[in-house]
Design a protein around this motif. Structure first.
Motif: not given
Length: 124
Positions: A59-65, A11-12, A69-75, A84-85
């Motif tokens: 555990s089984g998910s992987s993504f680009l956000s 997670d970075f 990495s906290n999924l809430t940072t403004p664009l 990567f889980g």
């Protein structure tokens, strides 16, 4: 270049900035990351992100956000989260691989970063 510890969560975050160090607003962008065995070789893992996508750290998910990495940072922060889980990294079996991250907006595509990934295999 970075190392993935097999069986551990990865997670970075990276930041897309202009030459003056100002974050690039990611509004209207999509992103893609691919891990490959070699240039043009077999894809080990592909991640993609589009505006409006939602993700769950599991555990089984992987993504680009595009919201960090906290999924809430403004664009507007230019932050791209890579996750990567541990179930995904546990299934990896390569010794080393290549990766890149590309951003697309309209007809323009930018290769933001590329490099090598080493897998540190677990014992447990």
């Amino acid at each position: 270049n970075f190392t993935i510890e097999q069986g551990a969560t990865v997670d970075f975050e990276i930041q897309y900035k202009d030459s003056a160090g100002t974050p690039i607003d990611l509004s209207g962008y999509s992103a893609k990351m691919v891990l490959r065995t070699s240039t043009g070789g077999e894809a080990i893992k592909s991640l993609a992100s589009n505006l409006g996508d939602t993700y769950t750290k599991a555990s089984g998910s992987s993504f680009l956000s595009l919201s960090g990495s906290n999924l809430t940072t403004p664009l507007s922060s230019g932050s791209i989260g890579v996750y990567f889980g541990h179930a995904d990294t546990d299934a990896f079996s390569f010794d080393s691989a290549l990766y890149d991250i590309e951003l697309t907006k309209g007809q323009a595509r930018t290769r933001l970063i590329q490099g090598k990934v080493k897998l540190s295999k677990d014992i447990t």
